[in-house]
Design an enzyme around this catalytic site. Structure first.
Site, mmCIF file in Angstrom:
data_model
loop_
_atom_site.group_PDB
_atom_site.id
_atom_site.type_symbol
_atom_site.label_atom_id
_atom_site.label_comp_id
_atom_site.label_asym_id
_atom_site.label_seq_id
_atom_site.Cartn_x
_atom_site.Cartn_y
_atom_site.Cartn_z
ATOM 1 N N THR A 1 0.818 -1.215 0.000
ATOM 2 C CA THR A 1 0.000 0.000 0.000
ATOM 3 C C THR A 1 0.856 1.272 0.000
ATOM 4 O O THR A 1 0.512 2.254 -0.655
ATOM 5 C CB THR A 1 -0.925 0.009 1.241
ATOM 6 O OG1 THR A 1 -1.727 -1.161 1.192
ATOM 7 C CG2 THR A 1 -1.809 1.237 1.282
ATOM 8 N N LEU B 1 -3.404 -7.494 4.480
ATOM 9 C CA LEU B 1 -1.943 -7.410 4.589
ATOM 10 C C LEU B 1 -1.333 -6.209 3.878
ATOM 11 O O LEU B 1 -0.196 -6.275 3.426
ATOM 12 C CB LEU B 1 -1.291 -8.683 4.017
ATOM 13 C CG LEU B 1 -1.832 -10.035 4.497
ATOM 14 C CD1 LEU B 1 -1.130 -11.151 3.764
ATOM 15 C CD2 LEU B 1 -1.628 -10.178 5.989
ATOM 16 N N CYS B 2 -2.060 -5.123 3.787
ATOM 17 C CA CYS B 2 -1.518 -3.942 3.101
ATOM 18 C C CYS B 2 -1.047 -4.274 1.692
ATOM 19 O O CYS B 2 -0.072 -3.706 1.201
ATOM 20 C CB CYS B 2 -0.343 -3.340 3.872
ATOM 21 S SG CYS B 2 -0.867 -2.211 5.136
ATOM 22 N N ASN B 3 -1.693 -5.241 1.071
ATOM 23 C CA ASN B 3 -1.277 -5.594 -0.283
ATOM 24 C C ASN B 3 -2.518 -5.830 -1.141
ATOM 25 O O ASN B 3 -2.837 -6.956 -1.509
ATOM 26 C CB ASN B 3 -0.396 -6.851 -0.237
ATOM 27 C CG ASN B 3 0.388 -7.017 -1.521
ATOM 28 O OD1 ASN B 3 -0.204 -7.074 -2.599
ATOM 29 N ND2 ASN B 3 1.693 -7.074 -1.423
#
Ligand SMILES: *Cc1c(COP(=O)(O)O)cnc(C)c1O
Length: 812
Positions: free
Chosen positions: A122, A391-393
């Site tokens: 992110t 997961l910030c992805n």
């Protein structure tokens, strides 16, 4: 066969990592752990020396200054980077390094174009908000661009500067991306355009040697966070290839410590420090205690683990074991327990392509997803430390879970956000589970985790799921002849193709009456009764493109496009701005929850000109969006219903009955046992046949099933004739695997006289119905029903569908 496994770790693990005690820590991709020796070495350094704020003349300050410069060199050397060719800028974390690059690039003449890989964290994705144009790229896009066949970003802008960013390793599934992209990108540079490369090495450096030995092939900018390697300190670095560093001087801000002189009284003037890049970019007082801790971290790490390559082998070995153990788990019906997402383990284990991160999801023996939040809770109780969710992805997770953007919007609108509880929507799970190993992980960590999953999620006795009814079981019964949804209320229907299982949601069939047309002046939803041409507005849903297309079957007024499209996605930007007619929409339903009006002129012009009435397209907020009402769509329909004198048999127990799809009718008085949130309308072919016989007898034109605008048409599976109007007495239905509760008959008005293919009004079937189906001066045809969700944890339970051809069983 223990290639690469480091036995020493087992020996020092208890002593060096006492905080682990009986915990199994498998979140090294979040952060790895600091050793006792590191903390002791750091404390000794702190206690044994007097450190002042750097960059002044005192002895204590000078000590700090000199140590910082030494540590900068040690850190560069850690990545095999020559200080002549590279500079290292201390930053708070990788994210701060990314922002520093962005701050400079946005000052370039014409701004910069930004291409980022889909596997990006992110923190890399956010850079796009400062670019003049940006694009998310998959491998193929990158290859096309690098081979000169395509530009980095499709959109043409005046900018000559590109930034290409990618992670060296995905923090989601551990995939390692080709580092050669950086040098290949550099080869594309010419007098008209320059591409800078930004490598996010944060996840990679945790368990691999980042080698910046060749400045010619190295990325221009590399960012990382040291806690991912050493567990401590919380500190990051931006490593800059000096040859490309000048661009960073473009940034406008200057902080304390970065300038030689600043004038601010009467004149505004400043001189940036020019000796080295890091001097002009490190704003304010350096995190000097953290930098001093980095010294201790590097030294201790070497002492405990030797080289990064050794760590890499150790971690790869363990991760492969973890992967194999999870991938091989089977329920007793031989269905796999885990759906694996880290594909690099599948092929020959190669540290060049796969980092030690195992991403997966759990399924039960019936193939239904196991909720990650549930899993996390149990894992926490058992002292397993893993990460789950997005997961910030976002790109990586969407790709491996096949989530379309409109679905993510939909999920978001129905209450899903990062870190919330529910994580399964429409049969899809919205996040993954990630187990990641690090330098101090051991075989017993991996084994304990596999046993845990085995113990709790491997089903040894599996009950057979309910099988769909087969035709032979139900000779003489009904089947589903057709399924139709009406995406725009009162407009043309969309027939569901025979082979398609269509989702049944709490508020009805998926996408049924998701939109409506609202009168610009009065705020009332338009109906075919007054605007028969609405029947000729034919919607089409394109799931891949994420669009609702609408075509008009009649003669199109001049100047209108053949077709218009609106996104399925719930993007607030598509709706009208602040002066959106709030008062208007609130009058529609008399509630705080309102429909959302589309602001786009072309869309509203299209409908207004075709229908000859000023109107706007509006969308119902997603079901269960929590604005104080559970299902606003059902609510709005309720409010639009003509007044009834309905009184529940037990006051206060039953909600008001649902209204039928087009709100021009009401439900027969009868006790209703269930919620009012599932208005699905069904008609019975036998009743229609009987009605048409009557119509023909009196010389009229027989009615097509479509005039009743049902969602489900039921017909006899055999030539044996069904009793007409038997549906009046049904209490429930089973269609395939799904159960429905009958809610009562559907009251009709003369809207059923509109021919759905020509928009012409006829007398029939209203006249004949009025003669044959009138009760207490009201006319009925067809039945309302609602879906009863299954409690079963099966794939079908999580994603209930019905389809054309399915057998129907009746309860009466
Ligand atoms: C951890 C991580 C980040 C973010 O690091 P911060 O320390 O939070 O700035 C970015 N990218 C990847 C690949 C990571 O693993």
């Amino acid at each position: 066969m223990e290639t690469g496994y480091n036995r020493n770790v087992e020996e020092f693990r208890e002593k060096e990592y006492p905080m682990l005690a009986d915990a199994v820590y498998l979140d090294h991709a979040g952060t790895t752990l600091y050793s006792k020796s590191l903390m002791e070495r750091f404390t000794a350094d702190m206690m044994g020396n007097l450190f002042g704020n750097p960059h002044s003349a005192s002895g204590s300050s000078q000590l700090s200054t000199h140590r910082i410069e030494d540590i900068r060199l040690k850190a560069l050397r850690f990545f095999n980077a020559d200080p002549d060719e590279f500079d290292l800028i201390f930053v708070a974390n990788a994210t701060a390094g990314i922002k520093l690059v962005m701050e400079a690039l946005r000052e370039c003449d014409g701004g910069f174009k930004y291409g980022y890989h889909r596997a990006a964290h992110t923190s890399l994705i956010g850079v796009r908000e400062n670019a003049v144009s940006s694009q998310c790229l998959v491998d193929l896009d990158v290859e096309r661009w690098l081979s000169g066949r395509e530009s980095l970003v499709d959109e043409e802008t005046g900018s000559k500067t590109n930034l290409f960013a990618f992670p060296a390793q995905s923090n989601m599934d551990g995939r390692r991306l080709p580092l050669s992209w950086a040098s290949r990108a550099r080869k594309l540079n010419n007098s008209t355009s320059t591409t800078y490369t930004l490598l996010d090495a944060s996840a990679f450096v945790s368990t691999a040697q980042l080698d910046l030995g060749d400045a010619n092939t190295a990325p221009d900018f590399t960012v990382l966070s040291f806690y991912k390697i050493f567990g401590f300190p919380d500190l990051g670095a931006l490593i800059v290839r000096k040859e490309s560093g000048a661009i960073l001087q473009e940034r406008r801000y200057f902080g304390g410590g970065t300038v030689d002189m600043v004038l601010c009284v009467k004149e505004q003037w400043h001189v940036p420090k020019a000796q080295s890049l890091h001097e002009s970019l490190e704003d304010g007082t350096l995190p000097f205690h953290n930098i001093l801790a980095l010294d201790a971290a590097i030294a201790t790490h070497k002492q405990l683990y030797g080289t990064m390559d050794q760590i890499s082998q150790h971690a790869t070995f363990l991760a492969q074991r973890l992967y194999d153990g999870l991938a091989n788990l089977r329920h007793s019906n031989s269905e796999p327990v885990c759906v694996m997402h880290s594909h690099g383990f599948n092929s020959k284990p190669s540290p060049h392509m796969q980092g030690p991160i195992v991403a997966f999801n759990l399924k039960n023996s019936h193939g239904a997803w196991v909720s990650n939040t549930e899993f996390e809770k149990l894992a926490a109780v058992r002292k397993f430390h893993v990460r789950s969710g997005g997961l910030c992805n976002p790109g990586g997770v969407a790709a491996c879970l096949n989530l379309e953007p409109w679905e993510m919007r939909q999920n978001f609108s129905s209450g899903f956000k990062c870190g919330t509880e529910a994580d399964i929507y429409g049969g899809k799970i919205t996040g993954v589970i990630r187990a990641s190993v690090g330098a101090m992980s051991t075989k017993s960590d991996a084994e304990a985790f596999i046993s845990f999953v085995d113990e709790f999620y491997c089903e040894t006795v599996t009950s057979p799921p309910v099988s769909p009814l087969s035709v032979s079981q139900s000779l003489g019964h009904l089947f589903v002849e057709s399924l139709t949804i009406y995406p725009i209320k009162s407009c043309g229907g969309l027939e569901i193709p025979p082979e398609t299982g269509w989702e049944v949601r709490p508020e009805g069939l998926a996408w049924d009456r998701e939109w409506c047309l609202v009168h610009w002046g009065t705020g009332q939803a338009l109906s075919q009764k007054r605007h028969p041409r609405m029947a000729l507005l034919r919607p089409m849903i394109d799931f891949e493109g994420g669009l609702l297309h609408v075509r008009y079957q009649g003669t199109l007024p001049q100047g209108l496009p053949k077709e218009i499209s609106v996104p399925l996605s719930e993007n607030p930007a598509f709706y009208s701005g602040s002066e959106s007619k709030k008062s208007l929409s609130s009058r529609v339903c008399g509630e705080a929850v309102v429909t959302r009006m589309y602001g786009k002129k072309e869309i509203n012009k299209y409908f207004s000109e075709i229908l000859g009435v000023s109107c706007v397209l509006a969308r119902f907020p997603a079901g269960g969006s929590g604005f104080g009402t559970r299902h606003s769509k059902a609510h709005m329909q309720k409010h639009q219903r003509p007044k009834t004198d309905f009184v529940p048999d037990v006051p206060g127990t039953f909600p008001a009955p649902p209204t039928p799809p087009d709100s021009d009718s009401e439900v027969q008085k009868r006790p209703i046992l269930l919620s009012n949130e599932s208005p699905i309308l069904a008609i019975n072919r036998a009743s229609l046949d009987a009605l048409n016989e009557e119509i023909i007898r009196s010389g009229g034109k027989p009615a097509s099933a479509s005039v009743f605008r049902a969602n489900v048409v039921l017909a006899s599976a055999t030539s044996e004739r069904q009793e007409p109007y038997s549906e009046d007495h049904w209490t429930g239905l089973r269609i395939g695997r799904q159960t429905f509760q009958m809610l009562g008959s559907c009251r009709r008005c003369h809207m059923i006289c509109v021919d759905q293919d020509s928009a012409e009004k006829n007398e029939e079937p209203f006249v004949t119905l009025a003669k044959t189906r009138r009760f207490e001066s009201k006319i009925f045809f067809g039945s309302h029903m609602c879906h009863i969700p299954s409690k079963e944890l099966t794939k079908e339970g999580q994603y209930p569908t019905i389809r054309v051809g399915e057998v129907v069983l009746i309860e009466s």
